[in-house]
Design a protein around this motif. Structure first.
Motif, PDB file in Angstrom:
ATOM      1  N   THR A 249       0.852  -1.195   0.000  1.00  0.00           N
ATOM      2  CA  THR A 249       0.000   0.000   0.000  1.00  0.00           C
ATOM      3  C   THR A 249       0.887   1.244   0.000  1.00  0.00           C
TER       4      THR A 249
ATOM      5  N   ILE B 258      -4.701  11.424  -6.510  1.00  0.00           N
ATOM      6  CA  ILE B 258      -5.843  11.131  -5.626  1.00  0.00           C
ATOM      7  C   ILE B 258      -5.895   9.633  -5.291  1.00  0.00           C
ATOM      8  N   THR B 259      -5.622   8.789  -6.294  1.00  0.00           N
ATOM      9  CA  THR B 259      -5.585   7.338  -6.015  1.00  0.00           C
ATOM     10  C   THR B 259      -4.457   7.053  -5.012  1.00  0.00           C
TER      11      THR B 259
ATOM     12  N   VAL C  65      -5.594   7.884  -1.547  1.00  0.00           N
ATOM     13  CA  VAL C  65      -6.490   6.863  -0.972  1.00  0.00           C
ATOM     14  C   VAL C  65      -5.643   5.718  -0.384  1.00  0.00           C
ATOM     15  N   PHE C  66      -4.616   5.318  -1.123  1.00  0.00           N
ATOM     16  CA  PHE C  66      -3.746   4.245  -0.622  1.00  0.00           C
ATOM     17  C   PHE C  66      -2.913   4.722   0.575  1.00  0.00           C
TER      18      PHE C  66
ATOM     19  N   THR D  59      -4.036   6.707   2.815  1.00  0.00           N
ATOM     20  CA  THR D  59      -4.987   6.539   3.925  1.00  0.00           C
ATOM     21  C   THR D  59      -4.962   5.078   4.391  1.00  0.00           C
ATOM     22  N   GLY D  60      -4.838   4.182   3.426  1.00  0.00           N
ATOM     23  CA  GLY D  60      -4.728   2.751   3.749  1.00  0.00           C
ATOM     24  C   GLY D  60      -3.497   2.457   4.600  1.00  0.00           C
TER      25      GLY D  60
END
Lengths: 126, 220
Positions: free
Chosen positions: B47, B82-83, B86-87, B89-90
């Motif tokens: 991630t 942006i992708t 999100v990762f 955040t993962g």
């Protein structure tokens, strides 16, 4: 002929048991380093022993003990097993939570993107 | 992209995730010190890898936008950034959930790797907020490209934080000796990379569609 077979069986048994004793001694000698190391090194060293080596030492330790000592050992093992189970259950909970939340996050993002795309195409049609 | 290629890619990604799950939960041995908690690493490390990859690709496309002034470059930069966020955040979810059973605490503010990573997450959250706040596409692209470039400068700082500050809780790069563990981590990295590019591609397609609609309407 039968005598020859008996002699062969005897020789093979002696050789095999000799190899076993030698292997056992060699395994046990590995633990000398553990006993001589300081507390910190000894703790790290424990993880490096294979299952077979630990089993070998465990059997060696048990062999010279009285029934009372063996029962005491079982009490300690029971306590350690319960602790290990509780620890494993706690860790498993965090593994489950971490992976579930990560997968949920990724899928939520994909669904949101899909929704945005759909909305955009609907707007274009109108 | 041809839809057959897209579906093949999506199928391979789904399959790689199934193989990864099988490896992580059923095939690979547990770490002798951390037990099952170490299995979080098969998700946490990839991630982090894809999030950094996303920011680096976003950084390159932001430079390309400022150079060529083409909105497609801005769309690609936004899709990857942006992708990547999100990762990221993962990473922030899985890291503390590993730390709790191993360190005894979810977070350590004394660890520079964690602090620089959190700054990275905040900076790119700012990037997303900035993009939603500016309606004019060229103005939005210009400001967000600059912010993307500035924020991406934190990426090498995150990577080298361990060497620079000699962080106590994050170990220096470790060598994995167990062959099964090695295979599992490489499989996870491959599965996450496939998933990351798939999501970034879908997002990029959204930006391309938006751009086409705006061009049709004559708002550009």
């Amino acid at each position: 002929m039968k005598n020859l077979q008996k002699i062969l069986v005897l020789i093979l048994t002696i050789t095999a048991s000799g190899t076993f004793v030698y292997a056992q001694d060699e395994t046990l000698a590995k633990f000398d380093v553990y006993f001589e190391a300081n507390e910190m090194d000894a703790k790290n060293m424990l993880g490096s022993y294979s299952d077979a080596e630990l089993e070998s030492y465990y059997n060696f330790y048990k062999s010279g003990k009285s029934s009372h000592d063996l029962r005491s050992l079982k009490i300690i093992r029971q306590m350690e097993m319960r602790r290990a189970d509780a620890k494993a259950a706690e860790r498993l909970f965090y593994v489950f939570l971490a992976i579930s939340l990560l997968v949920l996050l990724i899928f939520a993002f994909i669904i949101k993107m899909y929704g945005m795309q759909k909305q955009l195409l609907n707007e274009e049609k109108q | 992209m041809n839809s057959a290629i897209f579906y093949a890619w999506a199928s391979i990604t789904a399959l790689s995730w199934l193989v990864m799950a099988w490896m992580v939960f059923l095939w690979v041995p547990s770490d002798h010190l951390q037990g099952v908690a170490q299995r979080i690493f098969y998700y946490h490390v990839p991630t982090a890898w894809v999030s950094m990859l996303g920011f680096m690709i976003g950084f390159i496309y932001s430079i390309m936008y400022l150079w060529k002034r083409k909105l497609t470059y801005d769309g690609t930069a936004a899709a990857f950034t942006i992708t990547g966020w999100v990762f990221t955040t993962g990473v922030i979810i899985t890291g503390p959930l590993w730390a709790k059973p191993i360190w005894g605490d979810f977070w350590n503010w004394g660890d520079q790797r964690l602090v620089t990573f959190f700054i990275l997450w905040l900076a790119f959250a700012g990037y997303i907020l900035l993009r939603t706040g500016i309606p004019d596409p060229h103005k939005r692209a210009r400001f967000s490209s600059i912010l993307n470039i500035v924020a991406a400068l934190d990426v090498p700082l995150v990577y080298y934080s361990i060497q620079i500050w000699n962080t106590p809780s994050h170990p220096k790069p470790i060598t994995v000796y167990d062959m099964k563990m090695k295979i599992a981590i490489y499989t996870s990295v491959a599965a996450f990379t496939l998933m990351f590019f798939l999501i970034a591609y879908i997002y990029k397609r959204y930006f391309t569609t938006e751009l086409m609609i705006n061009e049709k309407r004559g708002s550009l």
